[in-house]
Design an enzyme around this catalytic site. Structure first.
Site, PDB file in Angstrom:
ATOM      1  N   ASP A 133       0.815  -1.215   0.000  1.00 27.14           N
ATOM      2  CA  ASP A 133       0.000   0.000   0.000  1.00 27.14           C
ATOM      3  C   ASP A 133       0.847   1.262   0.000  1.00 27.14           C
ATOM      4  O   ASP A 133       0.633   2.173  -0.812  1.00 27.14           O
ATOM      5  CB  ASP A 133      -0.927   0.016   1.218  1.00 27.14           C
ATOM      6  CG  ASP A 133      -2.005  -1.050   1.136  1.00 27.14           C
ATOM      7  OD1 ASP A 133      -2.227  -1.589   0.047  1.00 27.14           O
ATOM      8  OD2 ASP A 133      -2.611  -1.352   2.179  1.00 27.14           O
TER       9      ASP A 133
ATOM     10  N   ASP B 235      -7.383   3.223  12.345  1.00 26.14           N
ATOM     11  CA  ASP B 235      -6.093   3.907  12.306  1.00 26.14           C
ATOM     12  C   ASP B 235      -6.138   5.227  11.565  1.00 26.14           C
ATOM     13  O   ASP B 235      -5.398   6.156  11.885  1.00 26.14           O
ATOM     14  CB  ASP B 235      -5.030   2.993  11.697  1.00 26.14           C
ATOM     15  CG  ASP B 235      -4.610   1.893  12.643  1.00 26.14           C
ATOM     16  OD1 ASP B 235      -4.745   2.094  13.870  1.00 26.14           O
ATOM     17  OD2 ASP B 235      -4.145   0.841  12.180  1.00 26.14           O
TER      18      ASP B 235
END
Length: 398
Positions: free
Chosen positions: A14, A123
């Site tokens: 990512d 998060d």
């Protein structure tokens, strides 16, 4: 000259893709920031990968000691367990990462920061809110909330742009780890009826495969903080790492939890937290020895609120700081030793002692040496039960 952006960079798929994607879609020069909280084996390798992915600069930092001293141990003193089970390991790491991102941004003269979190998890909130608390002028970019790529499409993007990524294979789970714990989710774990397969675990052996002989550990605390293991004083990182290894060998620290995420959904989360499990059990046992009943009761309320704030990304809130002040004050007498038995997945406190113990043998014993004045009990009971007796006399009959 392009503006700079600091990207929290793990070196995985990512964030490796994010370096190029941010350059193409936002026009920033990307500087990466990688922090080792006990989850990065080779910082120099990660740094090189970031530069090969197109970053104009790469910051790396070994902050394991800072993480334990400034985030984990303060939470340990509060016995912070989200919903009574999760020792908020991942949640404790995010405010530190956010602080490092802000520091790197100031150093680089960057006008924005970025992370690889999706729009579905906790998060993103923790990082966005923490950055906002420390540097409200910085823009926060979250590519994974925008690009809409699947993992397969990300791999294709990386290949097309010659971005080095560690693997092109599908991972069975989504994981995150640091010194305080490891989280595992997704894949077959999303079936809440299914028992987690053994390949989900890396830190702990299956309890039935743990040694038949129990292992006893003795922990020494000073003002609420662990300072020694089995009589040997240890630095915080070494103590946590050693205890995690010992606990894992005995199957201690596995958690299977249906969790209420901050974004409003329930998720099935698997955790491994051997050191956290042992230390919190031991710490609570020592508190029971040296604190009054009212302190213990109120401490449970503080613990729940503290864990909720950490989980919700509010580490830098004034309320968390105020609670920390109370917690620190309450720990002045939490000094002593605790003996814990590790056996087949269980961590059981079997002994505790302290110079500040409110447990007094002469008051508790039923044998010789008993100094408790039993003749005082009838008067005490009479006054204690007065409100109940008064109510019984005046309340209407049913």
């Amino acid at each position: 000259m392009a503006e700079k952006l600091v990207l929290a960079y793990s070196g995985g798929l990512d964030t490796s893709v994010a370096v190029r994607w941010i350059q193409e879609n936002y026009g920033y020069d990307v500087v990466t920031l990688t922090a080792n909280l006990g989850n990065v084996d080779n910082l120099s390798e990660i740094r090189q990968r970031a530069l090969e992915s197109g970053a104009v600069g790469a910051h790396v930092a070994d902050v394991r000691d800072e993480f334990i001293r400034e985030f984990v141990f303060p939470a340990l003193k509060a016995n912070a367990l989200y919903q009574g089970v999760y020792p908020v390991a991942t949640a404790l790491g995010r405010p530190l990462i956010a602080r490092l991102m802000v520091e790197a941004a100031r150093q680089e003269g960057a006008t924005a920061v970025a992370h690889g979190c999706t729009g579905k998890g906790n998060d993103q909130v923790r990082l966005d809110v923490s950055v906002g608390a420390l540097a409200p002028d910085l823009k926060v970019v979250a590519p994974a909330r925008e690009w809409g790529m699947t993992r397969v499409e990300e791999i294709a993007y990386a290949k097309e742009h010659e971005i080095p990524v560690p693997s092109t294979l599908e991972k069975p789970y989504s994981t995150d780890d640091n010194l305080w714990g490891r989280s595992i989710e997704a894949g077959v774990l999303e079936d809440a009826w299914r028992e987690p397969p053994e390949n989900a675990y890396e830190w702990t052996v299956a309890p039935h495969e743990a040694p038949d002989e129990p292992r006893y550990v003795e922990l020494q605390f000073e003002e609420g903080l662990p300072i020694a293991l089995d009589g040997a004083e240890m630095e915080p990182v070494d103590l946590v790492e050693t205890l995690s290894k010992i606990g894992g060998e005995h199957g201690v620290g596995r958690i299977d939890h249906i969790e209420d995420r901050l974004v409003g959904i329930k998720s099935r989360e698997i955790y491994e937290a051997p050191a956290a499990t042992i230390l919190i059990h031991a710490h609570k046992a020592l508190e029971g020895m040296v604190l009054t009943k009212d302190q213990v009761r109120f401490g449970e309320t503080v613990s729940r609120e503290y864990a909720q704030l950490v989980y919700d990304g509010l580490w830098f809130s004034q309320l968390r700081e105020d609670l920390q002040a109370y917690v620190d004050s309450s720990q002045r007498a939490v000094t002593g030793a605790v003996r814990v038995k590790l056996h087949k997945g269980h961590a059981t406190v079997v002994g505790r002692k302290s110079d500040y113990a409110l447990y007094q043998h002469a008051l508790a014993t039923y044998d010789e040496g008993d100094v408790f004045d039993q003749s005082a009990s009838p008067g005490f009971i009479h006054l204690w039960g007065l409100p109940i007796r008064t109510q019984a006399r005046v309340r209407p009959e049913e």
